[in-house]
Design a protein around this motif. Sequence first.
Motif, PDB file in Angstrom:
ATOM      1  N   HIS A   1       1.201  -4.510  -9.569  1.00  0.00           N
ATOM      2  CA  HIS A   1       0.040  -3.633  -9.495  1.00  0.00           C
ATOM      3  C   HIS A   1      -0.258  -3.127 -10.899  1.00  0.00           C
TER       4      HIS A   1
ATOM      5  N   ILE B   1       2.260   1.914  -3.464  1.00  0.00           N
ATOM      6  CA  ILE B   1       1.210   2.429  -4.360  1.00  0.00           C
ATOM      7  C   ILE B   1       0.955   3.914  -4.080  1.00  0.00           C
ATOM      8  N   GLU B   2       0.882   4.244  -2.798  1.00  0.00           N
ATOM      9  CA  GLU B   2       0.583   5.646  -2.459  1.00  0.00           C
ATOM     10  C   GLU B   2       1.718   6.584  -2.839  1.00  0.00           C
ATOM     11  N   VAL B   3       2.945   6.138  -2.672  1.00  0.00           N
ATOM     12  CA  VAL B   3       4.089   6.977  -3.079  1.00  0.00           C
ATOM     13  C   VAL B   3       4.035   7.209  -4.588  1.00  0.00           C
TER      14      VAL B   3
ATOM     15  N   ARG C   1       0.840  -1.205   0.000  1.00  0.00           N
ATOM     16  CA  ARG C   1       0.000   0.000   0.000  1.00  0.00           C
ATOM     17  C   ARG C   1       0.876   1.255   0.000  1.00  0.00           C
TER      18      ARG C   1
END
Lengths: 249, 249
Positions: B75, B27-29, B24
Amino acid sequence: MNENINLLMNHRSIRKFEDKLLTREQIEVIVKCAQSAATSSFIQAYSIIGVTDKDKKMKLSELAGNQSYVANNGHFFVFCADLSRHEQIGEMENKDLIPSIESTEKFMVALIDTALAAQNAAIAAESLGLGICYIGGIRNNLDEVSKLLKTPKRVLPLFGLAVGYPAQMTDKKPRLPLEHVYHENEYRQNNEEYRNQLQLYNNIISEYYVARTNGERNDTWTSQMANMLEKQSRMYMKEFVQKTGMDLK
Amino acid sequence: MNENINLLMNHRSIRKFEDKLLTREQIEVIVKCAQSAATSSFIQAYSIIGVTDKDKKMKLSELAGNQSYVANNGHFFVFCADLSRHEQIGEMENKDLIPSIESTEKFMVALIDTALAAQNAAIAAESLGLGICYIGGIRNNLDEVSKLLKTPKRVLPLFGLAVGYPAQMTDKKPRLPLEHVYHENEYRQNNEEYRNQLQLYNNIISEYYVARTNGERNDTWTSQMANMLEKQSRMYMKEFVQKTGMDLK
């Protein structure tokens, strides 16, 4: 986190540059980085025009809405979507590529290719300690811009990139909340949640302006967007794109 | 030269990934880096859909032309041009923004915004030791893709970005000669020089394939381009774009 991530996260547009030109080496590194970006099916559908001539830079600055940093910078790049070489390839290879070249799909491919390359150029420049500003303003008058740069048929100047040694510090403007932009598995369409996110973001942006202008400015993001989009700008674009030979078919 | 330049210059597409999901945090970075890219007049005209559902990934993989790495990766992001929030802003702010939203100019702005953001995401991922591959193949069938991802009106899925831990080494394909892509002050139009440059580049690309396929493949760049563009692909795009509510007016 690493150096690259730091660089990406700390982007801000620079609109005032020192009176110092980029070296030939810097320019070539920036262009090579641009060329290293991914390209759709290897199509490489762009060209880059570096503008060094002072009169041309002044003229471009006027055309872009009197933005002084278009004339005064370390180097000015114009990124162009370019399908002209593919037309020539059709002649060389004796194949009719025109229906593809004039399609909306390939117009999109050329725009995306150009933007990916430009963003690599921007990051390369920033990594060298330079500042950058994208100049969409050249689209105010593409007829004049394309005459000035002598772009042929099937070449569409998309935006400029002013690069140089920063002579100002600017703040990073907060972006939309991540959860507003990022969806998982499907596009969420909860209007109430959506508008709440926008209100929250409006508060952030309004506070950002208040803090930076001693309270003189306090507009929200949605009001900014509404004012900007209410004015119909560059409505000649379709006609120009088609005239250029990217026919949106 | 620096680390960032090295990273940019060493990009290659990765089409085989280890069976290991992104965290997670990763993905957020990546999404935050995407959002940090420049955006035209702060318009932020894109959304990103992360696809984690296995069935959806399989279906997307089929729709994109049976590319296994669309299903098998760490992803999968889908980058969408998005003017739907600006339509909502028009309602919130009680202003008619539709003529702008349906203009060719704003369609271009949304495409460019989306691509700049995506390229930041790609570089962020690569800086984390991940590999990436852009997937234009999702445009093979946007009707199905937009149903699958439930994208609303004025949202146009543009391309995917498969990200993951690389399970292959690939070579960097040589790009067009710098002097072919980079012009100064005006677009050079010397057809003979132009074709000589293309011939030179053809030799480079042909040698590249010969060396990497034990001589099984030796095609030139211009023949590749001619074969690719001779097939008219995705000619439904104009109609789809207009149906989506980016009306190319």
